[in-house]
Design an enzyme around this catalytic site. Structure first.
Site, PDB file in Angstrom:
ATOM      1  N   GLU A 196       7.816  -1.069  10.919  1.00  0.00           N
ATOM      2  CA  GLU A 196       6.483  -0.335  11.101  1.00  0.00           C
ATOM      3  C   GLU A 196       5.311  -1.188  10.727  1.00  0.00           C
ATOM      4  OE1 GLU A 196       6.167   2.611  12.069  1.00  0.00           O
ATOM      5  OE2 GLU A 196       8.431   3.305  12.225  1.00  0.00           O
ATOM      6  N   CYS A 205      -2.625   1.703   7.165  1.00  0.00           N
ATOM      7  CA  CYS A 205      -2.194   1.324   8.336  1.00  0.00           C
ATOM      8  C   CYS A 205      -2.604   2.109   9.425  1.00  0.00           C
ATOM      9  CB  CYS A 205      -0.853   1.061   8.161  1.00  0.00           C
ATOM     10  SG  CYS A 205      -0.065   2.583   8.175  1.00  0.00           S
ATOM     11  N   ASN A 249       0.669  -1.161  -0.012  1.00  0.00           N
ATOM     12  CA  ASN A 249       0.065   0.130   0.118  1.00  0.00           C
ATOM     13  C   ASN A 249       0.850   1.254  -0.257  1.00  0.00           C
ATOM     14  OD1 ASN A 249       0.610  -0.413   2.736  1.00  0.00           O
ATOM     15  ND2 ASN A 249      -1.065   1.113   3.184  1.00  0.00           N
TER      16      ASN A 249
HETATM   17  P1  NAD Z   1       3.538  -8.041   4.203  1.00  0.00           P
HETATM   18  O1  NAD Z   1       4.181  -8.329   5.579  1.00  0.00           O
HETATM   19  O2  NAD Z   1       2.802  -9.262   3.758  1.00  0.00           O
HETATM   20  O3  NAD Z   1       4.877  -8.119   3.076  1.00  0.00           O
HETATM   21  C1  NAD Z   1       5.484  -6.855   3.405  1.00  0.00           C
HETATM   22  C2  NAD Z   1       6.791  -6.763   2.530  1.00  0.00           C
HETATM   23  O4  NAD Z   1       7.575  -7.959   3.312  1.00  0.00           O
HETATM   24  C3  NAD Z   1       6.564  -7.258   1.091  1.00  0.00           C
HETATM   25  O5  NAD Z   1       7.523  -6.698   0.231  1.00  0.00           O
HETATM   26  C4  NAD Z   1       6.882  -8.904   1.035  1.00  0.00           C
HETATM   27  O6  NAD Z   1       7.530  -9.258  -0.259  1.00  0.00           O
HETATM   28  C5  NAD Z   1       8.055  -8.858   2.323  1.00  0.00           C
HETATM   29  N1  NAD Z   1       8.343 -10.223   2.721  1.00  0.00           N
HETATM   30  C6  NAD Z   1       7.351 -11.224   2.900  1.00  0.00           C
HETATM   31  N2  NAD Z   1       8.025 -12.220   3.605  1.00  0.00           N
HETATM   32  C7  NAD Z   1       9.109 -11.959   3.918  1.00  0.00           C
HETATM   33  C8  NAD Z   1      10.170 -12.563   4.425  1.00  0.00           C
HETATM   34  N3  NAD Z   1      10.206 -13.867   5.011  1.00  0.00           N
HETATM   35  N4  NAD Z   1      11.430 -12.069   4.448  1.00  0.00           N
HETATM   36  C9  NAD Z   1      11.727 -10.746   3.927  1.00  0.00           C
HETATM   37  N5  NAD Z   1      10.691  -9.907   3.302  1.00  0.00           N
HETATM   38  C10 NAD Z   1       9.322 -10.744   3.389  1.00  0.00           C
HETATM   39  O7  NAD Z   1       2.788  -6.874   4.464  1.00  0.00           O
HETATM   40  P2  NAD Z   1       1.620  -6.184   3.355  1.00  0.00           P
HETATM   41  O8  NAD Z   1       0.569  -7.101   3.197  1.00  0.00           O
HETATM   42  O9  NAD Z   1       2.552  -6.168   2.137  1.00  0.00           O
HETATM   43  O10 NAD Z   1       1.518  -4.955   3.792  1.00  0.00           O
HETATM   44  C11 NAD Z   1       0.322  -4.546   4.575  1.00  0.00           C
HETATM   45  C12 NAD Z   1       0.640  -4.633   6.073  1.00  0.00           C
HETATM   46  O11 NAD Z   1       1.564  -3.468   6.192  1.00  0.00           O
HETATM   47  C13 NAD Z   1      -0.281  -4.156   6.872  1.00  0.00           C
HETATM   48  O12 NAD Z   1      -0.398  -4.885   8.241  1.00  0.00           O
HETATM   49  C14 NAD Z   1      -0.315  -2.754   7.144  1.00  0.00           C
HETATM   50  O13 NAD Z   1      -0.839  -2.143   8.250  1.00  0.00           O
HETATM   51  C15 NAD Z   1       1.182  -2.569   7.373  1.00  0.00           C
HETATM   52  N6  NAD Z   1       1.771  -1.085   6.987  1.00  0.00           N
HETATM   53  C16 NAD Z   1       2.343  -0.512   7.999  1.00  0.00           C
HETATM   54  C17 NAD Z   1       2.660   0.822   7.762  1.00  0.00           C
HETATM   55  C18 NAD Z   1       3.321   1.573   9.117  1.00  0.00           C
HETATM   56  O14 NAD Z   1       3.776   2.569   8.719  1.00  0.00           O
HETATM   57  N7  NAD Z   1       3.326   1.244  10.206  1.00  0.00           N
HETATM   58  C19 NAD Z   1       2.448   1.357   6.326  1.00  0.00           C
HETATM   59  C20 NAD Z   1       1.869   0.621   5.556  1.00  0.00           C
HETATM   60  C21 NAD Z   1       1.450  -0.672   5.681  1.00  0.00           C
END
Ligand code: NAD
Length: 491
Positions: free
Chosen positions: A263, A296, A165
């Protein structure tokens, strides 16, 4: 003239913008034998690009390149680095509409909001950290028999992993403190929205980042992402995403004893007191459906003082009815398609389980198409209901009432998350008292999303580890050293 019309037959056309499907490593485009599809949520049958699917060998190549790039980038002065970062900001501004269009096609954020707000924020991120790093240099003082010199040293290659996102805004927010501190970076964007990171790589080449200082690796998290964060040559890991992924990455960081920030998700309360401007509060509550709730920081738990329950619901429903589902390029659309059918499946699963649990669906609760979900409000059977306790990350809000301030605070603090909170009240005294008692990294009173970017940003509980923003992120990306020279030392 567009910066993206580069001479490379592998590039693909996305609504008139030329995009590379490949990695960017050591200042070169690098392909992979395997690919994954990036599809457009606005037209799911359309494959926008077959994107390079990195593997362990790609990660190894990228970290080797980042080590090389660090030698040059890490030894430049903050002012020299700042010049390149400002040039990058100029290029982002010059290519604003193209970046906005690619992001809109790739993950369906509203085009006008991307064009007017989010791409510009990317340029701001580069300028902010270019300038902050200059202020963040050595500190010296005399005392306890010696001259003290505190030096901020660049740490080395940093791996930056981002979610799907708002990928352009978030990637630039996370790579800029690393670069400004003097670290080389490897950006790994999410596989559901990989394309705007590829445009960033083009601009980095044009801005003059030395080869290997700015790398972009594409691929699946569990494959190339896991390989990157496990490489012991990586000296910082900065992650934004979900708590389950943070647990995996945290284990890899612990294994190599590498500083790691996370985050993570949120389940923010939006607390509405009877003394507030109810029109403003209802409008804010209905606005949590914007971007189909894929935010988020959203206030997804509506906590409303019992005495205004019916009045609030009437106003809220009237506004929620006005949401328009449609194409993200159409200015009339307020709720674009969601990022991926699998994500809509997740959202639908939450609502179906809520129905089975006996929670009350106040409005919405159905899936009009493969990529859309209705704006939905659920009054849970109890505060333990899954829809209250878990992040849904879609257009689904919960509704609960309270009688006293203390009850509102208890409900606000009753999940494992602590990213953001919103409070609506006309009482300054209540704003301060309740605002202080709520556990969250950021609390907004009578407003939302405004923030000076030098303020700390991050979550409490399972919403995160560490703080971004201003000097906090620069410190994370630096190794601090204290040098003490005995008084009277002469040459
Ligand atoms: P996700 O954790 O599924 O993936 C995030 C990233 O991690 C992707 O690039 C993915 O390819 C990578 N990834 C997945 N498994 C991995 C591993 N084993 N090792 C290394 N990298 C890996 O999250 P998502 O579905 O892409 O995003 C949504 C989440 O992000 C929601 O929980 C949302 O609240 C959070 N978010 C938080 C913030 C913040 O600032 N706190 C901002 C935006 C989104």
């Amino acid at each position: 003239m567009s910066s993206f019309n580069l001479n490379d037959p592998r590039r693909v056309d996305v609504e008139g913008v030329s995009v590379s499907p490949d990695h960017y490593i050591g200042g070169q485009r690098v392909s992979s034998p395997n690919t994954f599809e990036s599809r457009s949520p606005s037209d799911w049958d359309r494959v926008l690009a077959k994107v390079a699917r990195g593997d362990a060998a790609t990660a190894d190549l990228a970290v080797t390149a980042a080590q090389e790039g660090f030698k040059t980038w890490g030894s430049m002065t903050p002012a020299e680095r700042g010049e390149i970062m400002h040039r990058m900001a100029d290029l982002i501004e010059a290519n604003n509409d193209e970046i906005a269009m690619v992001e809109t096609m790739d993950m369906a954020f509203l085009y006008e909001s991307m064009r007017l707000r989010l791409v510009a924020r990317g340029a701001t991120n580069f300028r902010l950290y270019a300038d902050l790093a200059i202020e963040h240099q050595e500190r010296t003082w005399d005392g306890r028999g010696g001259a003290h010199v505190v030096q901020s040293m660049p740490a080395g290659p940093a791996v930056i992993i981002t979610p799907w996102n708002a990928p352009f805004m978030l990637s630039t927010w996370k790579i800029t403190p690393a670069l400004a501190a003097g670290n080389s970076i490897i950006l790994k964007p999410a596989e559901w929205s990989p394309l705007s990171a590829s445009l960033l790589a083009d601009l980095a080449g044009e801005a003059g980042f030395p080869a290997g200082s700015f790398n972009v690796v594409q691929g699946i998290g569990e494959e190339v992402g896991a390989a990157l964060v496990s490489d012991p040559r990586v000296r910082r890991i900065s992650f934004t995403g979900s708590p389950p992924t943070a647990r995996h990455i945290g284990k890899a960081a612990a294994e190599n004893i590498v500083p790691f920030t996370a985050e993570l998700g949120g389940k923010g309360p939006l607390i509405i007191f009877a003394d507030c401007d109810l029109d403003a509060a209802a409008s804010m509550a209905s606005g949590q459906f914007d971007d189909s709730g894929q935010v988020c920081l959203a206030g997804t738990r509506l906590l409303v003082e019992a005495s205004i329950r019916d009045e609030f619901l009437a106003k809220f429903n009237e506004l929620a009815d006005k949401h328009v589902m449609g194409d993200p390029r159409d200015g009339a659309t307020t709720m674009a398609p969601m990022v991926h059918p699998d994500h809509v499946d997740n959202v639908e699963g939450f609502v179906e389980r809520a129905k089975a649990n006996g929670d009350c669906i106040v409005r919405g609760g159905s899936r009009p198409s493969r990529l859309n979900y209705e704006p939905t409000l659920i009054e849970p059977k109890s505060n333990d209901s899954e829809v209250v306790q878990s992040e849904i990350f879609g257009p689904v809000l919960t509704f609960q009432t309270f009688e006293t301030d203390d009850e509102a605070i208890d409900l606000a603090n009753s999940t494992e998350y602590g990213l953001s909170s919103l409070i609506f009240t006309s009482s300054n005294e209540r704003a301060v008292r309740v605002g202080r008692a709520v556990r969250a990294g950021i609390v907004w009173v009578n407003t939302f999303l405004i923030r000076d970017l030098t303020a700390p940003f991050g979550g409490i509980g399972i919403s995160g580890i560490g703080r971004e923003g201003g000097a906090h992120a620069l410190e994370f990306h630096s190794d601090l050293k204290t040098l003490i020279i005995k008084e009277g030392t002469t040459s």
